[in-house]
Enzyme design. Structure first.
Site, PDB file in Angstrom:
ATOM      1  CB  SER A 241      -0.774  -0.165   1.404  1.00 17.30           C
ATOM      2  OG  SER A 241      -0.081  -0.129   2.867  1.00 17.30           O
ATOM      3  CG  HIS A 271      -1.419  -4.944   2.475  1.00 18.51           C
ATOM      4  ND1 HIS A 271      -0.341  -4.965   3.800  1.00 18.51           N
ATOM      5  CD2 HIS A 271      -0.705  -4.023   2.043  1.00 18.51           C
ATOM      6  CE1 HIS A 271       0.069  -3.559   3.495  1.00 18.51           C
ATOM      7  NE2 HIS A 271       0.151  -2.976   2.495  1.00 18.51           N
ATOM      8  CG  HIS A 317       5.830  -8.904   8.332  1.00 23.25           C
ATOM      9  ND1 HIS A 317       7.399  -8.226   7.708  1.00 23.25           N
ATOM     10  CD2 HIS A 317       4.924  -8.766   8.199  1.00 23.25           C
ATOM     11  CE1 HIS A 317       6.264  -7.299   7.324  1.00 23.25           C
ATOM     12  NE2 HIS A 317       5.190  -7.317   7.713  1.00 23.25           N
ATOM     13  NE  ARG A 326       2.924  -3.603  13.430  1.00 27.04           N
ATOM     14  CZ  ARG A 326       3.215  -3.535  11.369  1.00 27.04           C
ATOM     15  NH1 ARG A 326       2.078  -2.548  10.834  1.00 27.04           N
ATOM     16  NH2 ARG A 326       3.204  -4.955  11.007  1.00 27.04           N
ATOM     17  CG  ASP A 372      -2.832  -8.231  10.220  1.00 25.35           C
ATOM     18  OD1 ASP A 372      -3.408  -6.973  10.432  1.00 25.35           O
ATOM     19  OD2 ASP A 372      -2.529  -8.234   9.469  1.00 25.35           O
TER      20      ASP A 372
END
Ligand code: COA
Length: 440
Positions: A241, A271, A317, A326, A372
């Site tokens: 992105s 993504h 990843h 994160r 995520d």
């Protein structure tokens, strides 16, 4: 305006720095590209420069030099909040200085003066079929807002000066980011709350206002929004992105066009869409076992899934080779506010089990969770259960990063991007598998 003045003051030195590099070291070779990399998604090929953030495989992202835990600790917070003001994060990304509380509040105040969304934007979204994916609506909403573009008007009026492009991009960036929480809340309410519209509360900050506008005035959820929006804002320039918005912006497509393009990349399941897929997977596991499975059951379930050729969302990843920080800071939040939530317990149990299973495949390069693997479970806990919306939350935050890259790309006069593509014949010739083509 604060951000404008700060960037303007830094620019002469930056321009000098870049031009010295190009002038004196223009022919220095940064890297070679292998055939495997060309066929392997140009992985690790160093093709661009951005100073907004960088991802280290063993440390995670640094935003303007600060790790995720440092950003959470050092950015200013409003009284009563445990997580930072997004106005402060935007200041850091744009200006490359740690903001004071006053600086962060000044950006928040600037956003408040720019958050008017024209009626036609809402009308466009209302005409879409009810089953339209919220990411499609987000992208369409931004495209409809493009009628406001300051840069587009500035350029088409003639006489636009290259050294000043960034000023119009900054105007567009502040206007667009100001509108993002309202646009996202409108989409949420349109899809899931019978179109009820809750106006922004001027006493709330950018992130807390999003919570308020979807009908969630719980201070813990407001803090979760602050956390979520801070940690999703940027992840260097090479991800799908960020790279897309940068590439599109390099054609001098304005901030709206470039950000909508970037969000269309974010909407892919490899993504940003992985967060909705991850929650779907957690629910599937829970349903399959009629509750929380044991580690052995998780291992067996995951092995069967991998053997059938399916991905496990939330793990792996392209760059990271550790548990994504994160993920860790969201786990800290969960441990503090909802440690006994069933899905959070499942997330933790999967975390204790899955890395070994993924390592055993011998091919997954990063067997650890990414951002995520938990964020959907936290949203679910606070009642945001429409998981096809989760990527919109990601998008609201990521536009902060896109726009910081875009402003600086124009400020430093970056040209239109035009890498070269080859044919298979050309590659075969290069490696000696085919005689050189007869050009005569
Ligand atoms: C993120 C992702 C796209 C990175 O892709 P990548 O850089 O190509 O990853 P790798 O180099 O480790 O891939 C090597 C192999 O492991 C597989 N693999 C990687 N992550 C996997 C996962 N979570 N589940 C199953 N297989 C996985 C890849 O599909 C690939 O298999 P192949 O050689 O048969 O094609 C990948 O890990 C993935 O699809 N993860 C799940 C989706 C997700 O969570 N995305 C969010 C990213 S923030």
């Amino acid at each position: 305006m604060l951000i404008h003045d700060k960037i303007a003051a830094q620019l002469p030195a930056w321009r000098e720095r870049v031009s010295r590099l190009v002038k004196n070291y223009g022919s220095y070779k940064v890297c070679d590209v292998t055939v495997e990399q060309i066929y392997g998604g140009i992985r690790d090929v160093q093709i661009q420069v951005t100073d907004i953030s960088v991802v280290d495989p063993y440390e995670g992202v640094r935003l303007r030099g600060y790790t995720v835990p440092e950003v959470l600790q050092l950015l200013p917070k409003v009284p009563g909040a445990e997580y930072p003001l997004l106005g402060g994060l935007y200041y850091l990304l744009m200006v490359d200085e740690l903001p004071t509380l006053e600086d962060a509040l000044a950006v928040e105040a600037e956003w408040r003066t720019r958050n008017q969304i024209p009626a036609h934007v809402y009308n466009v979204l209302k005409t879409m079929p009810p089953d339209t994916h919220p990411m499609t609506l987000l992208s369409q909403g931004i495209m409809a807002l493009q009628t406001n573009s300051v840069f587009s008007r500035y350029y088409s009026n003639g006489g636009a000066v290259k050294n000043d492009y960034w000023k119009a991009y900054l105007e567009d960036s502040l206007n667009l980011t100001a509108c993002m929480p309202i646009l996202a809340a409108f989409i949420y309410n349109l899809k899931y709350r019978n179109g009820d519209f809750i106006p922004p509360d001027p006493s709330l900050d950018w992130a807390a206002n999003f919570a308020h506008m979807i009908g969630k005035d719980d201070p813990h959820y407001m803090d979760l929004c602050r956390l979520f929006f801070v940690i999703h804002a940027d992840h260097e320039g090479g991800n799908v992105s960020a790279h897309t918005s940068h590439l599109v912006g390099s054609a001098l497509s304005d901030t709206y066009l470039a950000c909508a393009a970037g969000l269309n990349g974010l909407a892919g399941p490899l993504h940003g869409l992985a967060n909705q897929e991850c929650l779907r997977w957690l629910l599937k596991v829970r349903e399959h076992f009629g509750g929380i499975p044991s580690k052995e059951q998780i291992a067996e379930f995951a092995r069967a899934q991998l053997e059938s050729g399916q991905l496990i969302p939330g793990y792996g990843h392209a760059v990271l080779r550790i548990t994504d920080p994160r993920f860790s800071v969201q786990l800290d939040f969960a441990e503090k506010y909802c440690p006994d939530d069933e899905l959070i317990v499942l997330v933790k149990r999967i975390y204790e089990t899955l890395p070994d299973i993924l390592k055993a495949t011998g091919k997954v390069k990063n067997p650890y969770p990414n951002v995520d693997a938990i964020n959907g479970a936290l949203q679910y806990h606070y009642g945001v259960r429409e998981f096809d919306f989760y990527t919109v939350l990601f998008g609201v935050s990521r536009v902060l990063g896109f726009t910081a890259h875009l402003v600086w790309a124009r400020a430093l006069g970056k040209p239109i991007e035009r890498p070269k593509s080859l044919t298979t014949n050309m590659l075969e010739e290069l490696v000696g598998l085919r005689p050189p083509a007869d050009k005569g």
